[in-house]
Scaffold this active site. Structure first.
Site, PDB file in Angstrom:
ATOM      1  N   GLU A 194       0.848  -1.196   0.000  1.00 55.66           N
ATOM      2  CA  GLU A 194       0.000   0.000   0.000  1.00 55.66           C
ATOM      3  C   GLU A 194       0.881   1.243   0.000  1.00 55.66           C
ATOM      4  O   GLU A 194       1.808   1.358   0.804  1.00 55.66           O
ATOM      5  CB  GLU A 194      -0.917   0.008   1.222  1.00 55.66           C
ATOM      6  CG  GLU A 194      -1.699   1.293   1.444  1.00 55.66           C
ATOM      7  CD  GLU A 194      -2.545   1.716   0.249  1.00 55.66           C
ATOM      8  OE1 GLU A 194      -2.444   2.891  -0.162  1.00 55.66           O
ATOM      9  OE2 GLU A 194      -3.307   0.871  -0.258  1.00 55.66           O
ATOM     10  N   LEU A 222      -3.144   2.170   5.134  1.00 60.61           N
ATOM     11  CA  LEU A 222      -3.936   0.958   5.226  1.00 60.61           C
ATOM     12  C   LEU A 222      -5.397   1.324   5.517  1.00 60.61           C
ATOM     13  O   LEU A 222      -5.674   2.149   6.381  1.00 60.61           O
ATOM     14  CB  LEU A 222      -3.377   0.079   6.348  1.00 60.61           C
ATOM     15  CG  LEU A 222      -4.023  -1.282   6.569  1.00 60.61           C
ATOM     16  CD1 LEU A 222      -3.821  -2.180   5.356  1.00 60.61           C
ATOM     17  CD2 LEU A 222      -3.429  -1.938   7.819  1.00 60.61           C
ATOM     18  N   GLY A 262      -7.468   2.383   2.966  1.00 61.34           N
ATOM     19  CA  GLY A 262      -7.891   2.916   1.679  1.00 61.34           C
ATOM     20  C   GLY A 262      -8.967   3.986   1.756  1.00 61.34           C
ATOM     21  O   GLY A 262      -9.153   4.662   2.780  1.00 61.34           O
ATOM     22  N   LYS A 275     -19.698   9.603   6.976  1.00 62.81           N
ATOM     23  CA  LYS A 275     -20.762   9.281   7.945  1.00 62.81           C
ATOM     24  C   LYS A 275     -20.542  10.032   9.252  1.00 62.81           C
ATOM     25  O   LYS A 275     -21.502  10.379   9.957  1.00 62.81           O
ATOM     26  CB  LYS A 275     -20.836   7.776   8.192  1.00 62.81           C
ATOM     27  CG  LYS A 275     -21.611   7.008   7.123  1.00 62.81           C
ATOM     28  CD  LYS A 275     -21.159   7.376   5.763  1.00 62.81           C
ATOM     29  CE  LYS A 275     -21.757   6.669   4.614  1.00 62.81           C
ATOM     30  NZ  LYS A 275     -21.144   7.093   3.334  1.00 62.81           N
ATOM     31  N   GLY A 285     -23.927  16.292  -9.360  1.00 60.49           N
ATOM     32  CA  GLY A 285     -24.133  14.864  -9.190  1.00 60.49           C
ATOM     33  C   GLY A 285     -25.076  14.574  -8.045  1.00 60.49           C
ATOM     34  O   GLY A 285     -24.819  14.955  -6.901  1.00 60.49           O
ATOM     35  N   GLY A 319     -19.103  10.618  -9.259  1.00 57.15           N
ATOM     36  CA  GLY A 319     -18.679   9.231  -9.134  1.00 57.15           C
ATOM     37  C   GLY A 319     -17.173   9.099  -9.012  1.00 57.15           C
ATOM     38  O   GLY A 319     -16.431  10.082  -8.958  1.00 57.15           O
ATOM     39  N   HIS A 340     -41.950  -4.670  19.295  1.00 58.20           N
ATOM     40  CA  HIS A 340     -42.738  -3.425  19.268  1.00 58.20           C
ATOM     41  C   HIS A 340     -42.355  -2.575  20.478  1.00 58.20           C
ATOM     42  O   HIS A 340     -42.224  -3.081  21.580  1.00 58.20           O
ATOM     43  CB  HIS A 340     -44.229  -3.767  19.324  1.00 58.20           C
ATOM     44  CG  HIS A 340     -45.106  -2.553  19.432  1.00 58.20           C
ATOM     45  ND1 HIS A 340     -45.423  -1.780  18.353  1.00 58.20           N
ATOM     46  CD2 HIS A 340     -45.726  -1.989  20.505  1.00 58.20           C
ATOM     47  CE1 HIS A 340     -46.218  -0.784  18.734  1.00 58.20           C
ATOM     48  NE2 HIS A 340     -46.410  -0.897  20.056  1.00 58.20           N
TER      49      HIS A 340
END
Length: 462
Positions: A38, A42, A44, A55, A179, A266, A439
């Site tokens: 890499e 590590l 990526g 997030k 986009g 993208g 529930h």
């Protein structure tokens, strides 16, 4: 070029992102001698520039919204604004903790980790900064980078990619997002929560265009309610600097101005200049072509993750990497059903799905053989408590299995696990209807939807 200690590994992996490190961990677990190469960090894209940091930003935005809206729950709170340095510290702390854990995991599995820039030098070797690393099998997992358009110059300040947006030192007053796919709507959602005036430009006729059309329409309705603007069905033409920002012109002549332009059209594969073509690999538009077992046309080389033309999702990379490691170790490999992979867009509200859309089902089975049912979250007690709106849509082959589950609403990403089981086990509505769901939970809405599809609705109209 010398091969250190003349070691020949069972598996040499180029790329330490989701697909690469998953293959390394599983391969080592199965007794393979593994080298993992890499050039950056590590983990990526997912860990450092994708899934995890985005997030974290979205959760910070959710907290900001909760502070603004606390009074509707009877809680007195005040919103003082966004401390972007504090947001980045929170985000970076999350990443740092996971990164440290991943480094420890790789070390504990006795994977030979090699830092450096690798290049495929033969069907069984990778050259790394003057060292040749030999292997009986090579796995390519070099990932992806944000894409741009011809003539659109990314400057990292006014015209930016998602990589820049994750480290931006300010909350922009206004933003145009080019986009309306997953990346675009997630940043639109986070920035709106931070107080940015957001406009999304999407050339297709709907936001998140690969999702079921009903999900797209529900998201568009929610975005309008939140004040997120969008322009659909017209493609980008050009962008130019203004005195204080950027001006975007569309193909129909319509113009938009904002402080920043986020290019979110993208991600494209990282394959140029890495020796792939020289070794005879079959390629298409930069992607390495593979079969259902992730094998390339060169017998000793496999490829996984964003480098191949499958779903660009970290969990797909995990699965593909594991598949390769198990195949090389001699286990029976099972091809991945990509329709059965859960997909989640983490905007507010969330969009989650598994299986195929209603349109695709009609195309495959015939319009008269497809049944679709919508269950409104207004009938779900926990969703009312959370004050979230949305729907669960089920797509069923008539008198047969459920082949698509499409959900829109806060926390729907947490419900996609059961939806995945329903699709992958080819469950009938009546079989799911027999299961008792707790529930009050949002998960209960999945059960109620299947009760209705089985012909015995409880908290919904016939």
């Amino acid at each position: 070029m010398a091969n250190d200690a003349s070691t020949v590994f069972d598996l040499v992996i180029l790329g330490g992102g989701s697909g690469g490190y998953a293959a390394a961990l599983r391969g080592a677990q199965l007794g393979l001698d593994v080298a993992l190469i890499e050039k950056n960090k590590l983990g990526g894209t997912c860990l450092h520039n994708g899934c995890i940091p985005t997030k974290a930003l979205l959760h910070a935005g959710e907290v900001a919204d909760q502070a603004r809206e606390a009074e509707q729950f009877g809680v007195k709170a005040s919103f003082e604004g966004i401390d972007i340095k504090g947001v980045h510290k929170y985000k970076d702390d999350v990443i740092a903790g996971l990164y440290k854990g991943l480094q420890g995991l790789v070390a504990s599995r006795k994977v030979t980790y090699i830092e450096g820039t690798g290049r495929l030098s033969s069907p069984t070797s990778v050259d790394v900064d003057g060292r040749r690393v030999e292997g009986r099998h090579v796995l390519l997992a070099t990932g992806s980078v944000p894409k741009s358009l011809p003539g659109l110059e990314i400057d990292g300040n006014r015209i930016i990619t998602s990589d820049h947006a994750l480290t931006l030192d300010r909350v922009p007053e206004s933003a145009i997002i080019l986009g309306g796919g997953v990346i675009g709507v997630e940043f639109a959602s986070a920035w709106k929560s931070f107080g940015t005036d957001v406009t999304v430009i999407e050339g297709m006729k709907h936001l998140v265009p690969v999702e079921d059309e009903n999900s797209s329409k529900l998201l568009e309705r929610a975005f309008r309610k939140r004040g997120i603007k969008f322009n659909l069905g017209t493609f980008f033409q050009n962008a130019e600097y203004t005195e204080n920002g950027v001006k975007v012109t569309l193909a129909d002549g319509k113009t938009f101005e904002a402080e920043v332009l986020l290019v979110a059209i993208g991600r494209g594969p990282v394959s140029a200049g890495l020796g792939y073509e020289e070794q005879g690999l079959a390629m298409d538009r930069g992607y390495v072509l593979v079969d259902e077992y992730m094998r390339t046309n060169v017998p000793t080389i496999s490829a996984v993750g964003d480098l191949v033309p499958t779903l660009q999702l970290a969990h797909v990379g995990f699965a593909e990497g594991i598949l390769v490691a198990e195949r090389i170790a001699g286990l029976k490999a099972v091809p991945i059903d990509y329709d059965g992979v859960p997909r989640v867009t983490y905007c507010h509200p969330e969009v989650a799905s598994v299986g195929i859309t209603e349109a695709k089902a009609k195309e495959i089975y015939g319009a008269d053989k497809v049944v679709a049912l919508k269950y409104n979250l207004a009938g779900n007690g926990k969703s009312k408590i959370l004050k979230t709106a949305g729907e669960i849509k089920l797509v069923q082959v008539k008198d047969g299995a459920v082949v698509g589950v499409h959900m829109v609403g806060d926390r729907m990403g947490e419900q996609v696990g059961e939806a995945q089981l329903i699709y992958n086990w080819e469950a009938l509505p009546a079989e799911v209807a027999q299961l008792i769901h707790a529930h009050p939970t949002q998960n209960e809405a999945l059960g109620e939807a299947h009760l209705a599809l089985a012909g015995k609705p409880l908290h919904s109209h016939d």
